[in-house]
Motif scaffolding. Structure first.
Motif, mmCIF file in Angstrom:
data_model
loop_
_atom_site.group_PDB
_atom_site.id
_atom_site.type_symbol
_atom_site.label_atom_id
_atom_site.label_comp_id
_atom_site.label_asym_id
_atom_site.label_seq_id
_atom_site.Cartn_x
_atom_site.Cartn_y
_atom_site.Cartn_z
ATOM 1 N N VAL A 15 0.815 -1.217 0.000
ATOM 2 C CA VAL A 15 0.000 0.000 0.000
ATOM 3 C C VAL A 15 0.850 1.269 0.000
ATOM 4 O O VAL A 15 0.306 2.369 -0.200
ATOM 5 N N ALA A 16 2.162 1.151 0.239
ATOM 6 C CA ALA A 16 3.034 2.327 0.225
ATOM 7 C C ALA A 16 4.463 1.885 0.016
ATOM 8 O O ALA A 16 4.900 0.876 0.588
ATOM 9 N N PRO A 17 5.248 2.610 -0.790
ATOM 10 C CA PRO A 17 6.672 2.267 -0.961
ATOM 11 C C PRO A 17 7.461 2.584 0.305
ATOM 12 O O PRO A 17 7.036 3.382 1.146
ATOM 13 N N ALA A 18 8.609 1.971 0.423
ATOM 14 C CA ALA A 18 9.420 2.131 1.630
ATOM 15 C C ALA A 18 9.875 3.572 1.834
ATOM 16 O O ALA A 18 9.966 4.056 2.962
ATOM 17 N N ASP A 19 10.168 4.285 0.749
ATOM 18 C CA ASP A 19 10.671 5.652 0.886
ATOM 19 C C ASP A 19 9.589 6.646 1.286
ATOM 20 O O ASP A 19 9.891 7.818 1.550
ATOM 21 N N ALA A 20 8.324 6.200 1.339
ATOM 22 C CA ALA A 20 7.242 7.099 1.745
ATOM 23 C C ALA A 20 7.008 7.074 3.245
ATOM 24 O O ALA A 20 6.239 7.886 3.769
ATOM 25 N N LEU A 21 7.684 6.166 3.963
ATOM 26 C CA LEU A 21 7.475 6.013 5.395
ATOM 27 C C LEU A 21 8.617 6.668 6.164
ATOM 28 O O LEU A 21 9.776 6.561 5.783
ATOM 29 N N ASP A 22 8.264 7.326 7.270
ATOM 30 C CA ASP A 22 9.302 7.949 8.078
ATOM 31 C C ASP A 22 9.266 7.499 9.529
ATOM 32 O O ASP A 22 10.209 7.766 10.291
ATOM 33 N N GLY A 23 8.188 6.822 9.957
ATOM 34 C CA GLY A 23 8.115 6.299 11.313
ATOM 35 C C GLY A 23 8.064 7.348 12.402
ATOM 36 O O GLY A 23 8.342 7.047 13.566
ATOM 37 N N SER A 24 7.720 8.572 12.062
ATOM 38 C CA SER A 24 7.700 9.643 13.057
ATOM 39 C C SER A 24 6.397 9.710 13.835
ATOM 40 O O SER A 24 6.289 10.465 14.785
ATOM 41 N N GLY A 25 5.390 8.949 13.430
ATOM 42 C CA GLY A 25 4.091 8.999 14.093
ATOM 43 C C GLY A 25 3.178 10.068 13.561
ATOM 44 O O GLY A 25 2.065 10.243 14.061
ATOM 45 N N GLN A 26 3.635 10.817 12.553
ATOM 46 C CA GLN A 26 2.813 11.856 11.951
ATOM 47 C C GLN A 26 2.095 11.372 10.699
ATOM 48 O O GLN A 26 1.466 12.164 10.012
ATOM 49 N N GLN A 27 2.194 10.086 10.409
ATOM 50 C CA GLN A 27 1.543 9.522 9.234
ATOM 51 C C GLN A 27 0.405 8.600 9.671
ATOM 52 O O GLN A 27 0.511 7.887 10.671
ATOM 53 N N ILE A 28 -0.682 8.627 8.902
ATOM 54 C CA ILE A 28 -1.862 7.815 9.203
ATOM 55 C C ILE A 28 -2.249 7.030 7.955
ATOM 56 O O ILE A 28 -2.248 7.574 6.841
ATOM 57 N N LEU A 29 -2.567 5.770 8.159
ATOM 58 C CA LEU A 29 -3.078 4.927 7.077
ATOM 59 C C LEU A 29 -4.601 4.858 7.181
ATOM 60 O O LEU A 29 -5.141 4.483 8.223
ATOM 61 N N HIS A 30 -5.287 5.238 6.106
ATOM 62 C CA HIS A 30 -6.740 5.135 6.022
ATOM 63 C C HIS A 30 -7.086 3.998 5.064
ATOM 64 O O HIS A 30 -6.675 4.025 3.896
ATOM 65 N N PHE A 31 -7.829 3.017 5.558
ATOM 66 C CA PHE A 31 -8.256 1.877 4.735
ATOM 67 C C PHE A 31 -9.772 1.884 4.623
ATOM 68 O O PHE A 31 -10.485 2.157 5.593
ATOM 69 N N GLN A 32 -10.257 1.543 3.427
ATOM 70 C CA GLN A 32 -11.698 1.534 3.194
ATOM 71 C C GLN A 32 -12.051 0.457 2.171
ATOM 72 O O GLN A 32 -11.363 0.303 1.156
ATOM 73 N N PHE A 33 -13.115 -0.286 2.467
ATOM 74 C CA PHE A 33 -13.654 -1.262 1.517
ATOM 75 C C PHE A 33 -15.130 -0.921 1.323
ATOM 76 O O PHE A 33 -15.877 -0.807 2.299
ATOM 77 N N ARG A 34 -15.556 -0.773 0.069
ATOM 78 C CA ARG A 34 -16.921 -0.322 -0.182
ATOM 79 C C ARG A 34 -17.453 -0.857 -1.507
ATOM 80 O O ARG A 34 -16.685 -1.323 -2.360
#
Length: 234
Positions: free
Chosen positions: A176-195
């Motif tokens: 769902v996201a490439p490795a370079d898009a993650l920083d592990g700082s806690g300021q990122q949120i993953l939103h998942f939705q199935f509809r």
């Protein structure tokens, strides 16, 4: 013969009638305002109908939701449990294909502006039933099926609806996201939705289902990306 001036009489009569009408009009307007206010308050006090009470409730649940960080990026594994709405299942048995979409977005929080999306992944699913063969077919693609010729579509056949739903309800190691898009700082949120994706249905069916709660199917989950929520894969 004595002449009578009708103009003076008419003017005097109109003024007298208007003086009597104005207080009555004001009283009538006041009564109408009171009645309108009372009707509005009574309407707001009414309990929501049974359909309205349940229209926003998800017809299922997410049983398992795990995120794994690897060299490939952020991988999502989840298990969902849901039943198809009665109208959707009825349309399927009539030979009308139904479309579903799983969406995952990673956003970065910004206090000074709206959140910025750093990664997005989408998985489209088409479920159909063949009345002649009495078999179910599930196709999956990274692009909408209306975009003919784009993307890769994988299809599977099933004898039972439950078997097709079991495959739809299980997502394993989805990037769902490439490795370079993650920083592990806690300021990122993953939103998942199935509809249920109404936009890919035939136009007449889209119009006939607008505002009808029997076509609702939505499951969602949001997770803050920190070291505690994302597992590291060696």
């Amino acid at each position: 013969m004595q002449q009578v001036t009708m103009t003076a009489f008419t003017t005097h009569f109109c003024k007298s009638w208007l003086r009597e009408l104005k207080p009555r009009s004001r009283m009538l307007a006041s009564c109408l305002q009171v009645l309108l206010l009372a009707a509005t308050l009574a309407f707001l006090a009414l309990p929501a109908s049974h359909a309205q009470q349940h229209s926003n409730q998800a017809p299922g649940e997410i049983k398992d939701f795990r995120l794994t960080e690897s060299s490939e990026g952020l991988l999502l594994t989840t298990t969902m449990r849901f039943d198809l709405p009665e109208q959707v299942e009825d349309a399927l048995y009539k030979g009308i294909a139904m479309y579903f979409v799983a969406e995952a977005q990673v956003v970065r929080e910004r206090w000074y502006w709206s959140d910025r999306m750093v990664a997005q992944a989408t998985r489209h699913m088409r479920l159909s039933y063949q009345p002649l063969t009495r078999r179910w077919r599930l196709s999956q693609s990274s692009t909408p099926f209306s975009d003919s010729g784009l993307g890769v579509s994988l299809g599977q056949n099933f004898d039972e609806l439950g078997d097709a739903l079991a495959v739809m309800q299980r997502i394993t190691r989805w990037s769902v996201a490439p490795a370079d898009a993650l920083d592990g700082s806690g300021q990122q949120i993953l939103h998942f939705q199935f509809r249920l994706d109404m936009s890919q249905l035939p136009r007449p069916l889209q119009l006939s289902t607008v505002g009808r709660s029997g076509w609702n199917l939505l499951l969602s989950r949001s997770v803050r990306l920190t070291g505690n929520t994302v597992e590291s894969e060696k």
